[in-house]
Write a protein that holds these residues in place. Structure first.
Motif, PDB file in Angstrom:
ATOM      1  N   GLY A 276       0.829  -1.206   0.000  1.00  0.00           N
ATOM      2  CA  GLY A 276       0.000   0.000   0.000  1.00  0.00           C
ATOM      3  C   GLY A 276       0.859   1.250   0.000  1.00  0.00           C
ATOM      4  O   GLY A 276       2.067   1.183   0.200  1.00  0.00           O
ATOM      5  N   ASP A 277       0.219   2.400  -0.171  1.00  0.00           N
ATOM      6  CA  ASP A 277       0.964   3.647  -0.305  1.00  0.00           C
ATOM      7  C   ASP A 277       0.859   4.571   0.912  1.00  0.00           C
ATOM      8  O   ASP A 277       1.339   5.700   0.876  1.00  0.00           O
ATOM      9  CB  ASP A 277       0.495   4.396  -1.550  1.00  0.00           C
ATOM     10  N   TRP A 278       0.283   4.115   1.998  1.00  0.00           N
ATOM     11  CA  TRP A 278      -0.043   5.011   3.102  1.00  0.00           C
ATOM     12  C   TRP A 278       1.153   5.496   3.917  1.00  0.00           C
ATOM     13  O   TRP A 278       1.022   6.449   4.654  1.00  0.00           O
ATOM     14  CB  TRP A 278      -1.103   4.408   4.025  1.00  0.00           C
ATOM     15  N   HIS A 279       2.327   4.915   3.818  1.00  0.00           N
ATOM     16  CA  HIS A 279       3.475   5.379   4.612  1.00  0.00           C
ATOM     17  C   HIS A 279       4.638   5.875   3.749  1.00  0.00           C
ATOM     18  O   HIS A 279       5.729   6.119   4.260  1.00  0.00           O
ATOM     19  CB  HIS A 279       3.995   4.251   5.511  1.00  0.00           C
ATOM     20  N   ILE A 280       4.445   6.017   2.443  1.00  0.00           N
ATOM     21  CA  ILE A 280       5.539   6.369   1.534  1.00  0.00           C
ATOM     22  C   ILE A 280       6.306   7.599   2.040  1.00  0.00           C
ATOM     23  O   ILE A 280       5.719   8.614   2.390  1.00  0.00           O
ATOM     24  CB  ILE A 280       5.014   6.625   0.099  1.00  0.00           C
ATOM     25  N   GLY A 281       7.622   7.446   2.071  1.00  0.00           N
ATOM     26  CA  GLY A 281       8.510   8.541   2.464  1.00  0.00           C
ATOM     27  C   GLY A 281       8.769   8.659   3.948  1.00  0.00           C
ATOM     28  O   GLY A 281       9.676   9.381   4.366  1.00  0.00           O
ATOM     29  N   ASN A 282       8.002   7.963   4.745  1.00  0.00           N
ATOM     30  CA  ASN A 282       8.154   8.061   6.198  1.00  0.00           C
ATOM     31  C   ASN A 282       9.259   7.131   6.706  1.00  0.00           C
ATOM     32  O   ASN A 282       9.478   6.061   6.154  1.00  0.00           O
ATOM     33  CB  ASN A 282       6.856   7.684   6.909  1.00  0.00           C
TER      34      ASN A 282
END
Length: 143
Positions: free
Chosen positions: A27-33
């Motif tokens: 999924g894309d919900w934490h991208i970059g974190n």
């Protein structure tokens, strides 16, 4: 956590010039974190460096570029196989826990919603399984 530990073990085995470890979510919900602060603190306390890790989403190109993709649990395994499509050899998308010497085939639990002790459980699973994975890589012709 698995990315940091496996990359550390690959480097310690002298395989980092031939093996690249990448990790992602489906999924894309934490991208970059950065990773969860509890996971990072535990890794740091055990001598690992989690500072460079950033969340990313699996890329479609990885199915052609990577020799193997390891899913941490059976749900992610099904998601990866669906994303990969029928053309990909089934053995190239595998469950990380297949290599766990203590609990073969086990899902690696997601400790995010639990207490701090769940991170220790996951780290123990990741460490013992990463050792087996690196030994298997060392046996391959990685030319």
């Amino acid at each position: 956590m698995a990315h940091v530990v496996l990359a550390d073990r690959v480097a310690a085995a002298g395989l980092d010039d031939r093996v690249t470890v990448v990790s992602s979510g489906t999924g894309d919900w934490h991208i970059g974190n950065p990773m969860d602060r509890r996971a990072a603190a535990l890794l740091s306390s055990e001598g690992y460096d989690p500072s460079a890790h950033r969340a990313q989403q699996v890329r479609a190109t990885w199915f052609a570029e990577c020799d193997v993709l390891l899913a941490m649990d059976s749900t992610n395994l099904a998601d990866l196989r669906e994303l990969a499509g029928a053309e990909l050899e089934p053995d190239r998308v595998r469950l990380y826990g297949e290599f766990d010497p203590a609990e073969p085939g086990a899902d690696v639990p997601d400790p995010y919603y639990g207490g701090d002790d769940g991170f220790g459980t996951v780290l123990a699973m990741v460490e013992r399984t990463s050792g087996v994975l690196v030994d298997a890589l060392g046996d391959l012709d990685l030319g």
